[in-house]
Design an enzyme around this catalytic site. Structure first.
Site, PDB file in Angstrom:
ATOM      1  N   CYS A 424       0.893  -1.151   0.070  1.00 20.75           N
ATOM      2  CA  CYS A 424       0.065   0.079   0.005  1.00 20.75           C
ATOM      3  C   CYS A 424       0.711   1.179   0.070  1.00 20.75           C
ATOM      4  O   CYS A 424       0.556   2.347  -0.418  1.00 20.75           O
ATOM      5  CB  CYS A 424      -0.921  -0.023   1.152  1.00 20.75           C
ATOM      6  SG  CYS A 424      -2.502  -0.891   0.979  1.00 20.75           S
ATOM      7  N   ASP A 462     -15.461   2.510   0.544  1.00 22.29           N
ATOM      8  CA  ASP A 462     -14.450   1.413   0.204  1.00 22.29           C
ATOM      9  C   ASP A 462     -14.604   0.859  -0.897  1.00 22.29           C
ATOM     10  O   ASP A 462     -13.621   0.235  -1.647  1.00 22.29           O
ATOM     11  CB  ASP A 462     -14.287   0.500   1.409  1.00 22.29           C
ATOM     12  CG  ASP A 462     -13.745   1.107   2.938  1.00 22.29           C
ATOM     13  OD1 ASP A 462     -13.069   2.165   2.723  1.00 22.29           O
ATOM     14  OD2 ASP A 462     -14.420   0.688   3.738  1.00 22.29           O
ATOM     15  N   ASP A 479      -9.294  -6.454 -17.770  1.00 20.66           N
ATOM     16  CA  ASP A 479      -7.977  -6.524 -18.800  1.00 20.66           C
ATOM     17  C   ASP A 479      -6.930  -5.519 -18.069  1.00 20.66           C
ATOM     18  O   ASP A 479      -7.277  -4.242 -17.758  1.00 20.66           O
ATOM     19  CB  ASP A 479      -8.210  -6.148 -20.035  1.00 20.66           C
ATOM     20  CG  ASP A 479      -8.442  -7.356 -20.949  1.00 20.66           C
ATOM     21  OD1 ASP A 479      -7.471  -8.288 -21.110  1.00 20.66           O
ATOM     22  OD2 ASP A 479      -9.589  -7.394 -21.700  1.00 20.66           O
ATOM     23  N   ASP A 502     -14.831  -7.136 -24.791  1.00 22.05           N
ATOM     24  CA  ASP A 502     -15.298  -8.359 -24.114  1.00 22.05           C
ATOM     25  C   ASP A 502     -16.724  -8.496 -23.977  1.00 22.05           C
ATOM     26  O   ASP A 502     -17.523  -9.334 -23.905  1.00 22.05           O
ATOM     27  CB  ASP A 502     -14.676  -8.630 -22.837  1.00 22.05           C
ATOM     28  CG  ASP A 502     -13.204  -9.496 -23.073  1.00 22.05           C
ATOM     29  OD1 ASP A 502     -13.061  -9.809 -24.325  1.00 22.05           O
ATOM     30  OD2 ASP A 502     -12.271  -9.491 -22.236  1.00 22.05           O
ATOM     31  N   HIS A 553      -8.059   1.607  -8.615  1.00 27.15           N
ATOM     32  CA  HIS A 553      -7.135   1.767  -7.600  1.00 27.15           C
ATOM     33  C   HIS A 553      -5.782   2.290  -8.413  1.00 27.15           C
ATOM     34  O   HIS A 553      -5.358   2.001  -9.644  1.00 27.15           O
ATOM     35  CB  HIS A 553      -6.608   0.189  -7.223  1.00 27.15           C
ATOM     36  CG  HIS A 553      -5.430  -0.008  -6.586  1.00 27.15           C
ATOM     37  ND1 HIS A 553      -5.303   0.172  -5.236  1.00 27.15           N
ATOM     38  CD2 HIS A 553      -4.192  -0.570  -6.860  1.00 27.15           C
ATOM     39  CE1 HIS A 553      -4.081   0.089  -4.618  1.00 27.15           C
ATOM     40  NE2 HIS A 553      -3.376  -0.674  -5.750  1.00 27.15           N
ATOM     41  N   ASP A 640     -13.751 -11.283 -29.354  1.00 24.66           N
ATOM     42  CA  ASP A 640     -12.988 -10.100 -29.674  1.00 24.66           C
ATOM     43  C   ASP A 640     -11.573 -10.852 -30.141  1.00 24.66           C
ATOM     44  O   ASP A 640     -11.220 -11.808 -29.299  1.00 24.66           O
ATOM     45  CB  ASP A 640     -13.102  -9.114 -28.741  1.00 24.66           C
ATOM     46  CG  ASP A 640     -12.559  -9.285 -27.380  1.00 24.66           C
ATOM     47  OD1 ASP A 640     -12.762 -10.492 -27.104  1.00 24.66           O
ATOM     48  OD2 ASP A 640     -12.120  -8.436 -26.656  1.00 24.66           O
TER      49      ASP A 640
END
Length: 765
Positions: A424, A462, A479, A502, A553, A640
């Site tokens: 982190c 969160d 991906d 996708d 993230h 794809d």
């Protein structure tokens, strides 16, 4: 792609790919400055070399021979390349304003955008004349004219050229040479071509010595080019059937098919509004150090700059000579060192081509008449200059005298990447993240109107929370990969297209996405800039798909990487699966293959810039409209084409559907440059693994020498869709796809009853 051993703390932005900046990029590649991120913003991925441009017009040089490949050059310099048009500067906030992307931050700025012909206020000139600059537009019109004359050589053609300086004279001679060649090849008389040259002064090339003026006038007259000296063009008016009338103040009128405008240079209008100090024509006033008089963090070189103490004509020779001192002063400024003054030479040798592989040599009052030896000398000089930016890139300093005085002086930073934490501790700071997300929320208003998004970017929880309808299925995919292009904004768009494919391939509608990003080590402000450019690019695509970003993230690392976790919804009876192929159907592919091979070549600096341009254009094309079109035409199975290559993904469909396939090998669309690259043995690192799928090909030994064969195993990024549809729908489907912009879409095979082993047959026709 870029890997940063030192945190980025300074942004050096170059606007324009002119001669000076080409040299600066090459020298930065040979002598990089740690902690500095280098970015080039330019409208095209290549830039013409002025010394060879007349020879290109005459047909002596190919396009590649006389253009510097800026993709290859920026790759060598480890620089970001932003293909865009600059329209303004926000000097107070140190931002470059572009036409088609978010503003770009800079700490130091350098401008080398050349000049444009001064059209002034002559009625009709802007609408009906073809300006000599920007050169790409001039060449586009010139190529079209060459094609037209070649198709209809018996038709008479009249060309008008306004401007009797060196540019106009060379254009007249070189155009005549090339067009005469076409007429000779088609056994047509050269009298079918007429060229008129208009000059407001009584003499041609007024900035040259009288001996040159007399010589040039004799050559033009002997070559049959009609001179109109002392004639000021006052209007251009359309007549009939693509005929335009050139009107002069004297009352002279001439009708022409094409009019080329080659008057004295001027500066782009937007520069005058920026607050930079300029001269009366709008050119940036610079000191002997090539710094702006008014803004020390801004440098300028080439035609766009006027040296206050040493004014010189707008000529390519000065731009070339300014390259080295510009590089040295940019590095000195970044390091906080004193700058060095530069004084250009008073006189210089001009070698002026006469369009017949001869050249005039002149320096001051000294003039040599046209001769083949002078052309060969000019050709040698020009080719030697261009070699610096091609195969010889980075192998030597080619006489530039690069000093290594700064190589051990990185830009200072507060923390070494060796001290960066993992886990982190590698996350992007909350302050940076908050600033970026605040900007991003303003760019996706669709999120505010979505009642199904319970918690998104606007709440500090969160996790994101989304409500799922009870009558639909949730489709999820993810991906993530390293960047393959040195432009975070474009990379964000490519990544979003790739990740959403996708969802589209399953017949689902995207609803929301989560992002994961790795940003190169940098000072907080630089991390913010990169993250914003990246996510802004992704959000541009997500807005079009009506799928808002609702969380994600971020972390820091040695290189840029990005990915999305995408959520979609589908009705059970409309879900497309790989298992839906049926015998009697045909296979449709919506995009050309070759991105893996081309970017493998790009990493080795062996790909041509326009090859990568085409590949990027393909990757920026969303599969959303194609998926809807395929569904409308009865598609029963779809996937794809991405990392496993065409054959790998096709085999997944074949095995799931328990069918066999006959594939038209010659009909498979391929991106420009991919076959040429494959013939050199350049492949993606995933190619050997993908080749394992060749065991399913029944007639492999008979077809593996086919030029398209290696492309079957090439991993694609943001590749096209592969779908099976009823045969009777094929023509209508292809027409609809091409109307939607999928110009490479085509029928590549048919579905047949199942076989026990090796279900793929390649048809070589």
């Amino acid at each position: 792609m870029q890997q940063y051993s030192q945190p980025i703390v300074k942004d050096l932005v170059l606007i324009g790919g002119g001669h000076s900046h080409a040299i600066v990029l090459r020298m930065f590649g040979m002598q990089p400055l740690s902690g500095v991120r280098l970015t080039l913003i330019t409208p095209a991925s290549d830039t013409p070399y002025s010394g060879m441009l007349p020879g290109h017009i005459a047909g002596f040089y190919s396009h590649d021979e006389c253009h510097i490949d800026l993709r290859r050059l920026t790759n060598f310099a480890q620089a970001q390349l932003y293909i865009d048009q600059v329209v303004d500067l926000d000097l107070n906030n140190h931002k470059v304003i572009c036409a088609n992307r978010p503003a770009v931050d800079f700490d130091v700025l350098s401008i080398d955008i050349g000049s444009t012909p001064a059209t002034i206020s002559i009625p009709g000139a802007a609408e009906y004349a073809i300006a000599a600059k920007p050169v790409p537009k001039l060449l586009q019109y010139w190529y079209h004219l060459l094609t037209k004359v070649a198709k209809n050589p018996q038709e008479a053609i009249c060309i008008g050229i306004v401007g009797g300086g060196a540019g106009g004279v060379e254009l007249a001679l070189t155009m005549q040479t090339h067009l005469h060649q076409i007429l000779h090849q088609n056994q047509q008389p050269i009298k079918n071509l007429e060229i008129h040259l208009f000059q407001r002064h009584e003499e041609l090339m007024p900035h040259y010595h009288q001996s040159v003026q007399r010589l040039v006038k004799q050559i033009l007259t002997k070559r049959g080019i009609k001179l109109h000296l002392g004639e000021t063009v006052c209007e251009i008016a359309p007549q009939y059937q693509e005929i335009f009338e050139i009107k002069c103040e004297s009352g002279l009128t001439i009708n022409c098919h094409k009019i080329f405008w080659v008057t004295q240079a001027s500066a782009p209008q937007w520069l005058k509004k920026t607050g930079l100090g300029t001269d009366e024509k709008g050119f940036i006033l610079v000191k002997d150090t090539l710094q702006s008089q008014t803004h020390p963090e801004v440098f300028a070189a080439g035609d766009i700059a006027t040296m206050v103490n040493h004014p010189r004509p707008k000529a390519g020779v000065f731009a070339v000579r300014q390259g080295k001192p510009l590089f040295e002063n940019l590095q000195r400024f970044l390091l906080g060192k004193s700058l060095k003054p530069y004084k250009p030479q008073q006189q210089y040798l001009s070698l002026i081509g006469t369009g017949d592989k001869r050249a005039i040599a002149t320096r001051g009052a000294f003039t040599l008449a046209p001769h083949q030896l002078l052309w060969r000398w000019k050709d040698w000089i020009d080719r030697r200059f261009m070699e610096r930016f091609s195969e010889g890139l980075g192998t030597s300093d080619w006489g530039l005298g690069i000093r290594k005085e700064f190589s051990q002086h990185p830009i200072s930073s507060t923390q070494s990447p060796l001290m960066r934490c993992a886990g982190c501790g590698s996350k992007v700071g909350s302050t940076v993240l908050e600033k970026v997300l605040s900007r991003i929320q303003q760019e996706q208003p669709i999120a505010k109107d979505r009642e199904d998004i319970i918690i998104g970017l606007d709440a500090p929880d969160d996790a994101a929370v989304v409500q799922i309808p009870t009558d639909q299925l949730l489709v999820q995919t993810i991906d993530y990969f390293r960047t393959l292009i040195n432009d975070p904004y474009i990379f964000g768009q490519i990544s979003a297209n790739h990740c959403l494919s996708d969802i589209f391939a399953m017949g689902a509608t995207p609803q929301s996405v989560l992002a994961i990003a790795t940003i190169p080590y940098a000072a907080p402000a630089k991390v913010e800039e990169t993250l914003y450019q990246l996510v802004s690019g992704a959000v541009k695509v997500l807005n079009q798909a009506q799928a808002p970003l609702i969380g994600g993230h971020t972390s820091e690392g040695t290189e840029l990487a990005f990915g999305l976790a995408c959520n979609g919804l589908a009705y059970p009876n409309k879900l497309l699966r790989k298992s839906g192929m049926q015998p009697g159907q045909v296979l449709i592919l919506t995009k050309a293959l070759g991105t893996g091979i081309l970017f493998a070549a790009e990493m080795r600096r062996l790909a041509k810039g326009h090859w990568i341009d085409n590949a990027v254009e393909s990757m920026l094309l969303s599969n959303q409209a194609a998926a809807a079109c395929l569904l409308q035409h009865g598609a029963t199975a779809c996937t794809d084409v991405t990392g496993f290559g065409l054959l790998g993904h096709l085999m997944e469909m074949v095995q799931a559907s328990h069918v066999a396939v006959e594939l038209q090998l010659a009909g498979i669309p391929v991106l420009a440059g991919a076959i040429e690259t494959a013939q050199k043995g350049i492949f993606s690192s995933l190619q050997p693994e993908n080749l394992q799928a060749s065991r399913y090909i029944q007639n492999r030994l008979q077809v593996e020498s086919h030029l398209n064969y290696p492309l079957l195993f090439d991993p694609q990024t943001a590749g096209g869709l592969l779908a099976s549809i009823p045969e009777e729908q094929a023509n209508h489907c292809l027409a609809a796809l091409q109307a939607l912009g999928y110009e490479h879409s085509c029928l590549i095979g048919c579905i047949t009853p199942p076989v026990m082993t090796q279900p793929i047959t390649l048809i070589d026709k």
